[in-house]
Design an enzyme around this catalytic site. Structure first.
Site: not given
Lengths: 728, 88
Positions: A152, A282, A317
């Site tokens: 990620c 994030h 996400h």
């Protein structure tokens, strides 16, 4: 020498919030949520979980096939849509392409494996690296393509590499971005880790229960220059990488790595924390990430942070795309004077020191810090700023020199000693080493959860450091693998299919990410510096060496590792060279290096890596110093010629010989090391060993070669070409 | 209960590939996670899958999970209480 500044001059994205940059921004400004129950593929048990799906029309025609008749995976289509938008109005193709992806064409591969499709052609777009190659073909880019697969953090890590390519003058323009489509692997995988919030992601909220898996593509066109181009939206001032070296899947509980990545990015940008007006967090919505990130931010801002929010409550996400779409949103915040509210946040969590900006607001934003963290403890942070400032003109080295301190390899014959003695007796060393033999020097308990690829990588790393006789390090890790952990990926999917999609293995999911092996190595050595995993097919190890020069600073130590595993069911489907030759082989190599431009003794340098065109071959010969230098410094060429590129590679070799006038012997190392993507890592290790001893033994009945004090030049040929110099 | 404890010992070792652990190492009243056995949070999730598959008991949130996996005996009791496949 004057430095260059790096500007964002084009942007493109498709996201759960819309098709294109302006539609996505409109949704974000109006606080729309793009998270709803999964509809892309059927779920056989229970209600579909909330995910971030790209609206159907954006992916293009699902049934559309290429000129080749092969169905293009969804991720490739998303990436192309974003790339086309980013390059709109651009007069020429980008000089280089750097793409982040965690699952490549996995959604399509899952369908193919389920229907037991055994035609290797159908899997042509499986590899993560195939997305960048596809974009290069579509945009007419003939330069280097690099694929980052650091889970990620990928979508932000690409910006670090793009900066370096431009600062070193190797490219004037780079298309950099990230993409991932939803697929069963990530949908069921994150669910098996109990990391999905059934109500949709609520970053930083007291009652948050996890993330929402999503899909997206985000692409940025970066351009170098000394003056601000008319089309500049913002400036990329700097970027920083770090590794937690703590846990395969959970972040460091105190946010240690996240803090260091933010510091590294600010240093690179020449800014202090107080210069930042907004932090794009994030903020995935998992309890652990948000807590760890809140602590990292608190460490950086003892007197309280600037405005800050996560957009993942709206977008979900999107894994490797997340960093790229958030960088684009950051650019627009700077351009439009806007800060998005943290959607999904309702109640303050007393355990968190951080309260995000809840309501969107219009305010001047000059500089933004954009955070991305991922599995393997990989952290990447970018600093974006208004292009009207003084900027941050910088320079970096084109091809830094590394001292070679330690070596290790695995071939079908065993480790380096067994390989050398087999070669000296004239035998081929292509083959597959038994699993137990690979990890015989590692404690059983430490490797009980590791399958073939992570064992290869960890054993190579341990042996390379042992041979370097270093007490500390490596500071940084650069890992190349074309296919990633095939055993974990296959076992995960098979368990899912065998149980009618009811059960799967969380351990296999954690192990299936391409950067899991490098994460294991980092944990083993406590290596907290930049940790890169690159996945560019037959050029994965070459990319690992190139990125090593971009992430490792002067005097730092680095482990460069290349490895791929042979998998009974998958290797013949994925790797065209394996399919064509039927050769079963795997292994890899590792080098313990120290960046040292004044280096003496055994040393390595990568002066060239680019697309496999004729013009690039001429450029490569000139980057090597031309005919005179090639003949005076190198006694022998090791050529990497993948079977799948047979004729093209042979022609390229002829072109090299005619352009360089090289008169020494050329050894095709795949003929004795085998056909697997990162075989060049073993070849590099052996070449280092031969340069050290001054002779190359008679391989497979051939003559012995006296190197007469000269070096070996490793050429990789085929779709891409690269040169690696080994000098004594 | 004893029978289930024994069965769980075998299944835990097998599921997690605990190469250097024998059944007698797993004390029913000692910490199952984070102790000498080397079982961590990823292993717990692997056990959640095994328990659902073998006993039909779903262990959803991690807060419940912490109590359930406190010890082997706690785990066995939870399974006995909740498994449609086992007599209470």
């Amino acid at each position: 020498m004057k430095g260059v500044r790096v500007f964002i001059t084009g942007m493109g994205m498709v996201s759960p919030l819309g098709n294109g940059v302006s539609e996505t921004m409109k949704s974000l400004v109006s606080r729309k949520k793009g998270i709803r129950p999964l509809s892309l593929f059927p779920v056989l048990h229970g209600a579909p979980l909330p995910v971030g799906e790209v609206p159907d029309r954006t992916g293009g025609d699902v049934a559309a096939s290429e000129e080749s008749g092969i169905i293009l995976p969804r991720s490739h289509r998303l990436a192309l849509a974003a790339a086309n938008e980013a390059l709109e109005g651009s007069p020429s193709p980008p000089d280089a392409i750097i793409i982040g992806s965690t699952t490549g064409g996995m959604l399509r591969t899952e369908e193919l494996l389920k229907e037991k499709n055994s035609d290797p052609r159908s899997y042509s777009y499986h590899a993560t690296g195939s997305i960048g190659e596809y974009l290069a073909q579509k945009t007419g880019c003939s330069g280097p393509v690099i694929t980052v697969s650091t889970a990620c953090s990928s979508g932000t890590a690409v910006l670090k590499l793009a900066l370096d390519l431009i600062r070193s003058g190797r490219a004037r323009s780079v298309l950099a971005g990230g993409v991932d489509s939803l697929c069963k692997l990530t949908y069921h995988g994150f669910n098996s880790l109990q990391l999905i919030d059934p109500e949709g992601a609520r970053p930083f909220d007291k009652d948050r229960r996890g993330m929402s898996v999503a899909e997206a593509a985000g692409m940025l066109l970066l351009q170098g220059g000394e003056t601000v181009p008319v089309s500049a939206v913002a400036e990329l001032l700097g970027a920083g990488l770090s590794c937690d070296a703590h846990h395969p899947a959970a972040p460091h509980p105190e946010g240690d790595g996240a803090f260091r990545a933010m510091m590294a990015a600010l240093n690179d940008a020449g800014l202090s924390a107080q210069d930042i007006d907004y932090i794009s967090l994030h903020g995935t919505g998992t309890r652990e990430n948000d807590s760890s990130e809140a602590k990292a931010v608190a460490c950086l801002y003892l007197d309280g942070p600037p405005l800050l929010s996560s957009i993942k409550g709206a977008t979900g996400h999107s894994l490797a795309a997340a960093g790229a779409i958030e960088a684009i949103v950051s650019c627009l915040c700077i351009r439009d004077g806007f800060v998005p509210g943290n959607i999904g946040f309702a109640n303050h969590d007393p355990e968190l020191s951080l309260v995000p900006t809840v309501q969107s607001r219009n305010t001047t934003v000059k500089s933004v810090l954009s955070n991305s963290f991922g599995f393997g403890g990989n952290n990447a942070v970018a600093v974006l700023s208004s292009a009207s400032g003084e900027g941050n003109p910088s320079r970096s080295d084109v091809a830094p020199v590394f001292s070679v301190k330690g070596l290790s390899c695995f071939t079908g014959a065993g480790g380096i000693e067994k390989t050398l003695s087999a070669l000296a007796s004239g035998a081929s060393v292509a083959g597959i080493l038994p699993l137990d033999e690979i990890s015989e020097k590692l404690p059983q308990r430490s490797v009980r959860r590791l399958k073939r690829l992570p064992r290869l990588a960890l054993s190579l790393a341990v042996a390379a450091r042992e041979s370097a006789a270093c007490e500390t390090g490596p500071d940084c890790i650069s890992f190349g693998t074309a296919w990633g952990a095939l055993s974990e990926t296959y076992d995960f999917l098979m368990k899912l299919y065998e149980t009618d999609e009811e059960f799967t293995s969380p351990t296999d999911f954690v192990g299936s990410v391409h950067n899991a092996p490098a994460g294991q190595v980092a944990i083993w050595f406590k290596s907290t510096g930049p940790n890169m995993t690159v996945t560019g097919g037959d050029y994965s190890f070459e990319q690992a060496l190139v990125t090593a020069g971009m992430t490792c600073r002067d005097n730092e130590s680095l482990l460069a590792i290349g490895a791929d595993e042979y998998h009974q069911a998958l290797s013949g489907l994925f790797d065209r060279s394996v399919c064509m030759t039927g050769v079963m082989s795997d292994g890899g190599g590792a080098l313990f290096l120290q960046r040292d431009n004044a280096g003496s003794g055994l040393r390595l340098r990568v002066p060239f890596y680019s697309g496999g065109t004729e013009e690039n071959m001429e450029r490569m010969v000139s980057a090597l110093g031309g005919s005179g230098r090639i003949n005076s410094d190198f006694a022998l060429v090791f050529a990497g010629m993948p079977a799948a590129c047979g004729r093209r590679a042979k022609e390229q070799l002829e072109n090299f010989i005619s352009a360089s006038g090289f008169t020494g012997p050329v050894l095709d190392y795949r003929s004795f090391l085998g056909e697997y993507a990162t075989v060049s890592a073993s070849a590099t290790v052996l070449a280092c060993n031969f340069v050290k001893t001054g002779t190359v033994p008679g391989i497979k009945g051939g003559p012995e070669h006296d190197l007469r004090g000269k070096g070996i030049l490793l050429l990789s040929l085929g779709k891409f070409i690269s040169a690696v110099e080994i000098l004594g | 209960m004893e029978e289930l404890l024994q069965e769980l010992r075998t299944r835990i070792i097998e599921t997690l590939d605990l190469v250097d652990v024998t059944e007698s190492d797993i004390d029913p009243d000692h910490h199952l996670v984070g102790g000498d056995l080397g079982i961590d949070s990823i292993d717990v999730l692997e056990l959640v899958v095994m328990i659902e598959k073998e006993y039909g008991v779903h262990i959803e949130s991690r807060e419940i999970g912490e109590k359930v996996f406190a010890s082997l005996r706690a785990l066995a009791s939870y399974i006995l209480e909740n498994s449609p496949r086992l007599k209470k």
